[in-house]
Design a protein around this motif. Sequence first.
Motif, PDB file in Angstrom:
ATOM      1  N   GLN A  45       0.700  -1.385   0.085  1.00 50.08           N
ATOM      2  CA  GLN A  45      -0.176   0.043   0.131  1.00 50.08           C
ATOM      3  C   GLN A  45       1.285   1.335  -0.524  1.00 50.08           C
ATOM      4  OE1 GLN A  45      -3.072   0.904   3.478  1.00 50.08           O
ATOM      5  NE2 GLN A  45      -4.407   1.513   2.132  1.00 50.08           N
ATOM      6  N   GLU A  59       3.477  -0.310   2.456  1.00 48.56           N
ATOM      7  CA  GLU A  59       3.780  -0.687   3.551  1.00 48.56           C
ATOM      8  C   GLU A  59       3.757  -2.120   2.905  1.00 48.56           C
ATOM      9  OE1 GLU A  59       1.301   0.034   6.975  1.00 48.56           O
ATOM     10  OE2 GLU A  59       1.532  -1.752   7.490  1.00 48.56           O
ATOM     11  N   VAL A  62       1.079  -9.042   4.584  1.00 50.19           N
ATOM     12  CA  VAL A  62       0.482 -10.356   3.958  1.00 50.19           C
ATOM     13  C   VAL A  62      -0.126 -10.284   4.085  1.00 50.19           C
ATOM     14  CG1 VAL A  62       0.469 -11.284   6.680  1.00 50.19           C
ATOM     15  CG2 VAL A  62       1.994 -12.597   4.327  1.00 50.19           C
ATOM     16  N   ARG A  63      -0.428 -11.745   3.120  1.00 51.70           N
ATOM     17  CA  ARG A  63      -1.937 -12.071   2.813  1.00 51.70           C
ATOM     18  C   ARG A  63      -1.242 -13.896   3.290  1.00 51.70           C
ATOM     19  NH1 ARG A  63      -3.399  -7.953   3.761  1.00 51.70           N
ATOM     20  NH2 ARG A  63      -4.241  -6.892   2.582  1.00 51.70           N
ATOM     21  N   PRO A  74      -3.976 -11.214   7.236  1.00 53.18           N
ATOM     22  CA  PRO A  74      -3.345 -11.097   8.479  1.00 53.18           C
ATOM     23  C   PRO A  74      -4.421 -11.651  10.133  1.00 53.18           C
ATOM     24  CG  PRO A  74      -3.204  -8.910   7.692  1.00 53.18           C
ATOM     25  CD  PRO A  74      -3.741  -9.677   6.510  1.00 53.18           C
ATOM     26  N   ASN A 114       5.545  -5.298   8.861  1.00 54.34           N
ATOM     27  CA  ASN A 114       5.305  -4.628  10.080  1.00 54.34           C
ATOM     28  C   ASN A 114       5.885  -7.001  10.664  1.00 54.34           C
ATOM     29  OD1 ASN A 114       2.647  -3.462  10.027  1.00 54.34           O
ATOM     30  ND2 ASN A 114       2.472  -4.449   8.255  1.00 54.34           N
ATOM     31  N   SER A 116       5.774  -8.773  14.896  1.00 54.97           N
ATOM     32  CA  SER A 116       4.676  -8.779  16.212  1.00 54.97           C
ATOM     33  C   SER A 116       5.248  -8.413  17.025  1.00 54.97           C
ATOM     34  CB  SER A 116       4.265 -10.381  15.975  1.00 54.97           C
ATOM     35  OG  SER A 116       3.706 -10.313  14.728  1.00 54.97           O
ATOM     36  N   ASP A 176       3.328   1.612  15.247  1.00 57.95           N
ATOM     37  CA  ASP A 176       1.946   1.213  14.189  1.00 57.95           C
ATOM     38  C   ASP A 176       1.033   1.724  15.667  1.00 57.95           C
ATOM     39  OD1 ASP A 176       0.081   0.997  12.084  1.00 57.95           O
ATOM     40  OD2 ASP A 176       1.319  -1.406  12.028  1.00 57.95           O
ATOM     41  N   ASP A 177      -0.123   1.996  14.960  1.00 63.19           N
ATOM     42  CA  ASP A 177      -1.764   2.236  15.384  1.00 63.19           C
ATOM     43  C   ASP A 177      -1.459   2.944  16.663  1.00 63.19           C
ATOM     44  OD1 ASP A 177      -2.328   0.269  13.560  1.00 63.19           O
ATOM     45  OD2 ASP A 177      -2.368  -1.283  15.030  1.00 63.19           O
ATOM     46  N   LYS A 200      -6.081   4.617  12.561  1.00 63.38           N
ATOM     47  CA  LYS A 200      -7.910   5.134  11.583  1.00 63.38           C
ATOM     48  C   LYS A 200      -8.376   5.607  11.974  1.00 63.38           C
ATOM     49  CE  LYS A 200      -8.150  -0.007   9.813  1.00 63.38           C
ATOM     50  NZ  LYS A 200      -6.623  -0.256  10.026  1.00 63.38           N
ATOM     51  N   GLU A 233      -3.279   7.014   9.167  1.00 64.69           N
ATOM     52  CA  GLU A 233      -3.707   5.841   8.883  1.00 64.69           C
ATOM     53  C   GLU A 233      -5.097   5.477   8.739  1.00 64.69           C
ATOM     54  OE1 GLU A 233      -2.955   2.837  11.949  1.00 64.69           O
ATOM     55  OE2 GLU A 233      -1.255   1.582  10.279  1.00 64.69           O
ATOM     56  N   GLY A 234      -5.902   5.276   6.905  1.00 64.55           N
ATOM     57  CA  GLY A 234      -6.900   4.682   7.292  1.00 64.55           C
ATOM     58  C   GLY A 234      -7.552   6.022   6.331  1.00 64.55           C
ATOM     59  N   GLU A 236      -9.704   8.189   3.796  1.00 68.43           N
ATOM     60  CA  GLU A 236     -10.258   7.449   3.192  1.00 68.43           C
ATOM     61  C   GLU A 236     -11.181   8.568   1.847  1.00 68.43           C
ATOM     62  OE1 GLU A 236     -12.762   5.411   5.596  1.00 68.43           O
ATOM     63  OE2 GLU A 236     -11.473   2.671   5.238  1.00 68.43           O
ATOM     64  N   GLY A 254      -3.803   5.340   3.247  1.00 71.41           N
ATOM     65  CA  GLY A 254      -5.619   5.405   3.003  1.00 71.41           C
ATOM     66  C   GLY A 254      -6.190   4.730   1.749  1.00 71.41           C
ATOM     67  N   TYR A 255      -8.054   4.100   1.467  1.00 67.99           N
ATOM     68  CA  TYR A 255      -7.592   3.984   0.271  1.00 67.99           C
ATOM     69  C   TYR A 255      -8.130   4.611  -0.472  1.00 67.99           C
ATOM     70  CZ  TYR A 255      -8.990  -0.342   2.962  1.00 67.99           C
ATOM     71  OH  TYR A 255      -9.147  -2.000   3.723  1.00 67.99           O
TER      72      TYR A 255
END
Length: 274
Positions: A45, A59, A62-63, A74, A114, A116, A176-177, A200, A233-234, A236, A254-255
Motif C-alpha cells: 500500500q 507498506e 501479507v495475505r 492477516p 510489520n 509482531s 503502528d496503530d 485509522k 492511516e486510513g 479514505e 489509506g484507500y
Amino acid sequence: KAKNEGRNQWAFFQRDMDEKIVQRREMEQELREGIRTGQLRMVYQPRYDTRCACITAVEALVRWQHPQHGLLMPDQFIPLAEETGLINALSDWVLYTACSETQRYLPGLAVSVNLSAGEFQDNGLYNRIKDVLEKTGLKSSRLEIEVTENVTLQDPVKTQKTMLQLKALGVKFLIDDFGTGFASLSYLRTFPFDGIKLDKSFIFPIDDSVSARQIVENMIGLGKAYALNVTAEGVETQIQLEQLTLLQCDSLQGYFIGMPVPIESLRDLNTCRI
Ligand code: C2E
Ligand code: MG
Ligand code: MG
Ligand code: MG
C-alpha cells in the motif's frame, strides 16, 4: 432430569472444545505447509508524502492464499502464527519478499514491514534482518519496521538493545496503530522511534467532528515535539486528505491514496526518488 441435561451440555461443550483444538492443530499444520510451499502473498500500500506530494514509501501487507479457504487476511492467521512460533518463518518470508521486490521494482522507495511485538524477544532478529539486507541488496535506510507500542512492554532492555543495533545498521522504526496500545507515552523518549502512524480510528471521524480534528492536530503536534515523522492511516476521503495536509501531517496512507496491491500494479507509480 436437570442433572442429565447438565451432563449433556458439558458433553457438547467438551466436544466443541475438542473440535476447536483439532481445527487449530490442522490450521497450524496448514500454515506451516503454506509458508514452506509458497502460499503467502504480498501486497503493497503506497504512502504519500504531503510535502513533496508524491509516493515515497510502501507498506508490505501479507495475505495467505489458502488452497480451500481462499485468500485469508492477516487477522485470520497472524495470531495463530504468533502463538505457535510460526511467526519467525512467516516474518522471514515477509522480510525477504518485501526487500527483494522493493529493490527490484521500486527504485528509491522505502518499504515498511510489520513485525509482531513478541519477535523482539528473539535474539536472532538482528542477524535475520541483516542477512535479508545483504541477500537482497536493499539499502538499510530504505527498510522501516512497524511495530505497535506494546513492543515496549516485554523485556524493555532487550527490546531497546535490538532496536539500537538495527538503528546502527540504518533501519528505521515506526509505531503502528499509535494511540491504541497500552504503553505510557514515556517510551517516546526511551525507545529510538523515527515515526508514528496514527491509528485509522482517529482519522475516520475528522470529516465531521471538530473535536476529533483537534485530537489529531494535537497528536501531530506531539509527534513533531519528539521530532517524529507522522503518518495518518486510513485516509479514505478527499476532505481527510485536505485537512491532514493543512495540519502538516507528514505522510498519508489509506484507500483514498491507494489500495494494497501486488507489486506489479505499483510499477507505474508517480514517485519522487528519495
Ligand atoms: P496495519 O499495519 O495497521 O495495516 C493497516 C491495515 O489497514 C491493513 O489491513 C490495510 O489494508 C488497512 N487499511 C489501509 N488503508 C485503509 C483505509 O483507508 N481504510 C480502512 N478501513 N483500512 C485500511 P490488513 O492488510 O488486513 O492488515 C491488518 C493488520 O495485520 C496490519 O495492520 C498489521 O498489524 C498486520 N499485518 C499485516 N501484514 C503483516 C505481516 O507481514 N506481519 C505481521 N506480523 N503483521 C502483519
Ligand atoms: Mg502497519
Ligand atoms: Mg496500523
Ligand atoms: Mg496493526
